[in-house]
Enzyme design. Structure first.
Site, PDB file in Angstrom:
ATOM      1  CB  SER A   1      -0.907  -0.001   1.231  1.00  0.00           C
ATOM      2  OG  SER A   1      -0.128   0.255   2.393  1.00  0.00           O
TER       3      SER A   1
ATOM      4  CG  ASP B   1      -4.038  -2.531  -1.219  1.00  0.00           C
ATOM      5  OD1 ASP B   1      -4.995  -2.692  -1.997  1.00  0.00           O
ATOM      6  OD2 ASP B   1      -4.135  -2.690   0.019  1.00  0.00           O
ATOM      7  CG  HIS B   2      -7.189   0.395  -1.386  1.00  0.00           C
ATOM      8  ND1 HIS B   2      -6.978  -0.764  -0.682  1.00  0.00           N
ATOM      9  CD2 HIS B   2      -8.484   0.392  -1.753  1.00  0.00           C
ATOM     10  CE1 HIS B   2      -8.111  -1.430  -0.632  1.00  0.00           C
ATOM     11  NE2 HIS B   2      -9.045  -0.757  -1.271  1.00  0.00           N
TER      12      HIS B   2
ATOM     13  CG  ASP C   1     -10.397   2.868  -3.749  1.00  0.00           C
ATOM     14  OD1 ASP C   1     -11.441   3.090  -4.408  1.00  0.00           O
ATOM     15  OD2 ASP C   1     -10.391   2.706  -2.516  1.00  0.00           O
TER      16      ASP C   1
ATOM     17  CD  GLU D   1     -12.533  -0.423  -3.560  1.00  0.00           C
ATOM     18  OE1 GLU D   1     -11.356  -0.836  -3.518  1.00  0.00           O
ATOM     19  OE2 GLU D   1     -13.212  -0.186  -2.540  1.00  0.00           O
TER      20      GLU D   1
ATOM     21  CD  GLU E   1      -7.074  -1.049   3.525  1.00  0.00           C
ATOM     22  OE1 GLU E   1      -7.419  -1.308   4.684  1.00  0.00           O
ATOM     23  OE2 GLU E   1      -6.308  -1.745   2.859  1.00  0.00           O
TER      24      GLU E   1
ATOM     25  CG  HIS F   1     -11.302  -1.679   3.176  1.00  0.00           C
ATOM     26  ND1 HIS F   1     -11.652  -0.550   2.492  1.00  0.00           N
ATOM     27  CD2 HIS F   1     -10.878  -2.559   2.237  1.00  0.00           C
ATOM     28  CE1 HIS F   1     -11.444  -0.718   1.192  1.00  0.00           C
ATOM     29  NE2 HIS F   1     -10.985  -1.940   1.012  1.00  0.00           N
ATOM     30  N   GLY F   2     -11.014  -4.115   7.097  1.00  0.00           N
ATOM     31  CA  GLY F   2     -10.782  -4.257   8.527  1.00  0.00           C
ATOM     32  C   GLY F   2     -11.783  -5.215   9.144  1.00  0.00           C
TER      33      GLY F   2
ATOM     34  CG  HIS G   1     -10.662  -4.624  -2.066  1.00  0.00           C
ATOM     35  ND1 HIS G   1     -10.317  -3.326  -2.280  1.00  0.00           N
ATOM     36  CD2 HIS G   1      -9.980  -5.349  -2.981  1.00  0.00           C
ATOM     37  CE1 HIS G   1      -9.464  -3.253  -3.294  1.00  0.00           C
ATOM     38  NE2 HIS G   1      -9.253  -4.462  -3.750  1.00  0.00           N
ATOM     39  N   GLY G   2     -11.345  -6.491   1.809  1.00  0.00           N
ATOM     40  CA  GLY G   2     -11.935  -6.630   3.126  1.00  0.00           C
ATOM     41  C   GLY G   2     -12.279  -8.070   3.429  1.00  0.00           C
TER      42      GLY G   2
ATOM     43  CB  SER H   1      -9.507  -9.348   7.574  1.00  0.00           C
ATOM     44  OG  SER H   1      -8.194  -9.408   7.089  1.00  0.00           O
TER      45      SER H   1
ATOM     46  CG  ASN I   1      -6.987  -7.007  -1.290  1.00  0.00           C
ATOM     47  OD1 ASN I   1      -6.556  -7.696  -2.203  1.00  0.00           O
ATOM     48  ND2 ASN I   1      -7.197  -5.710  -1.412  1.00  0.00           N
ATOM     49  CB  ILE I   2      -5.647 -11.582   3.782  1.00  0.00           C
ATOM     50  CG1 ILE I   2      -5.547 -11.947   5.255  1.00  0.00           C
ATOM     51  CG2 ILE I   2      -4.462 -12.114   3.000  1.00  0.00           C
ATOM     52  CD1 ILE I   2      -5.712 -13.424   5.533  1.00  0.00           C
ATOM     53  CG  ASP I   3      -3.399  -5.170   5.866  1.00  0.00           C
ATOM     54  OD1 ASP I   3      -2.354  -5.627   6.369  1.00  0.00           O
ATOM     55  OD2 ASP I   3      -3.583  -3.942   5.733  1.00  0.00           O
TER      56      ASP I   3
HETATM   57 ZN    ZN Z   1     -10.942  -1.583  -1.503  1.00  0.00          ZN
END
Ligand code: ZN
Length: 365
Positions: free
Chosen positions: A68, A115-116, A150, A180, A188, A231-232, A269-270, A272, A291-293
Site C-alpha cells: 500500500s 494496493d489502494h 481506488d 474499485e 483503509e 475493510h478491517g 477486498h476486506g 479479513s 486481500n488479507i491484511d
Molecule cells: Zn478496496
C-alpha cells in the site's frame, strides 16, 4: 479469457519468480476454472515479505504480494519525508526488488501488486510507473505485475476515465489494472467509509458492465466490486455480505456482451473476518484475489505479544533475570528471535488463507 493448455490440467505448472503479462491472465483464468483464489497480503518490510514467500512455499501456490502507499512508505522508513510521495515510491521499488530477488531463492511464483491508490495519492503510482517503464526498457517485463487505483469515491464516469488513462499506459508494459467500483465499508489507507449509507455498499451490475465497456478494449483489468465487504475487522452488524451480486454482474456482462461465462476477474477486498462459507461462495462467482491484511497483522503481532508476556522477566534489563541478578538476557533481547515468531505466525495464517480460498496444493512449481 485466454484458452491455453493449462486450463484442463489437474494442476497448473508455474515458474518461480514474478508472474506478469499474459502469464498472469492465464493464472487468473485457471483460478476461475478451478474455483480458487489467491491471497493478496500487504507487506511493510522484509519480515512480512519473507513470511509471505514462505507461505507460498508451504501452500504450493503462487502468492500476491502487495504494497500500500503507507506500507511502501514504511518499507522505506518512516524517517523520510514523503510530501511528494518520494518515500512511498522508493519503498515500492525497494519492496519489488526485494521480492524479485528472493522469490527465486524461495522457489515460488509471486504476483507483485500495489494496493489502494485514491485520487490524492496518484503521484505515488505515477512515480512507481515511471520506474516500471525504465525497468521494462531494460528487462522486457514490468517491475510490478499490476497496480490498483481506488477512485470509488469519484463519480463512476470520472473513476473509469482515470482508470482508462492509466490502463493505456500500463498495457504498454503488459501490466494489469485493478479498479474499485462502489464503496467498500470500513477504513483503509486514510479513506474512511465507516459511516456511509448501507445501500451504497453494493455495486450494481450495470456499473460493472460500464467498466467492462470502457476498459476491456484497452487492456487487462480486475474489479474490486463491493458486495457488503468491509475493510478491517469489525463486530458483525448492519452490513450483510451478498456474494450473489458478483454472480449477477458476471451473468449480466456475459448476456449483454455475449462473452463466455465469468468474463470478469473479481477481487475481494476486506476479506479479513469472513467465514469460510462466504469466501467459497464469492470464489465460485469469479473472485481470483482476496486481500488479507488485518488477519495477518494480528497473526504477526499475536506471537510477539505472547513472547513478550512470557519472557517479561528477561526483558527488564540487559543483565539480571529470575535465574540470577547478573545473568545476561542477550538471547531474549535479540530482535531476530521474536521477529521470526511474528513471521511464522503470519506465514501460518496465510497458509490457512490458501486453504480457505481453495488454492492450497493446486499448483506445481
Ligand atoms: Zn478496496
Amino acid at each position: 479469457m485466454l484458452p491455453g493448455a493449462h486450463t484442463h490440467m489437474a494442476s497448473m505448472k508455474l515458474k518461480p519468480g514474478v508472474v506478469t503479462g499474459t502469464a498472469l491472465q492465464e493464472l487468473f483464468a485457471y483460478c476461475k476454472e478451478s474455483k480458487c483464489a489467491l491471497p493478496a497480503v500487504n507487506v511493510i518490510g522484509s519480515h512480512t515479505a519473507n513470511a509471505a514467500l514462505q507461505a507460498a512455499r508451504e501452500a504450493k501456490a503462487p502468492i500476491i504480494i502487495q504494497l500500500s502507499q503507507s506500507g511502501a512508505q514504511f518499507y522505506a522508513g518512516k524517517f523520510l519525508d514523503n510530501s511528494a510521495q518520494q518515500a512511498s515510491i522508493a519503498g515500492s521499488i525497494a519492496g519489488a526488488l526485494h521480492v524479485r530477488t528472493l522469490a527465486a531463492v524461495y522457489g515460488v511464483p509471486v504476483v507483485l501488486h500495489t494496493d489502494h491508490c485514491a485520487a490524492k495519492l496518484l503521484p505515488w503510482v505515477d512515480g512507481v510507473l515511471t520506474a516500471g517503464e525504465e525497468y521494462f526498457a531494460k528487462n522486457g517485463e514490468p517491475l510490478f505485475s499490476s497496480h490498483m487505483l481506488d477512485l470509488s469515491e469519484e463519480p463512476l464516469e470520472h473513476n473509469l476515465e482515470i482508470c482508462r488513462k492509466y490502463l493505456t499506459r500500463m498495457a504498454k508494459l503488459k501490466m494489469t489494472l485493478e479498479i474499485e467500483l462502489g464503496v467498500t465499508g470500513g477504513e483503509e489507507d486514510g479513506v474512511d467509509n465507516s459511516g456511509v449509507d448501507a445501500s451504497k455498499l453494493y455495486t450494481s451490475p450495470s456499473d460493472v458492465l460500464r467498466a467492462y465497456d470502457v476498459l476491456n478494449p484497452v487492456g487487462a483489468f480486475t474489479v474490486a466490486a463491493s458486495f457488503g465487504n468491509t475493510h478491517g475487522v469489525y463486530a458483525p452488524g448492519n452490513v450483510k455480505l451478498k456474494p450473489p451480486i458478483l454472480d449477477e454482474s458476471q451473468k449480466f456482462v456475459e448476456k449483454e456482451r455475449k462473452t463466455g461465462p465469468k468474463p470478469l476477474d473479481f477481487v475481494f477486498h476486506g476479506g479479513s473476518g469472513s467465514t469460510p462459507e462466504e469466501i467459497t461462495e464469492a470464489v465460485s462467482y469469479g473472485v481470483i484475489k482476496m486481500n488479507i491484511d488485518t488477519d495477518t497483522q494480528w497473526a504477526f503481532t499475536q506471537q510477539i505479544k505472547k513472547f513478550m508476556d512470557e519472557k517479561s522477566a528477561y526483558l527488564q534489563s540487559q543483565l539480571g533475570n529470575p535465574e540470577g541478578p547478573t545473568k545476561p538476557n542477550k538471547k531474549v533481547i535479540d530482535p531476530r528471535g521474536w521477529l521470526h515468531l511474528g513471521e511464522k505466525g503470519q506465514a501460518a495464517r496465510l497458509v490457512q488463507a490458501f486453504k480457505d480460498l481453495g488454492a492450497f496444493g493446486k499448483f506445481e512449481f
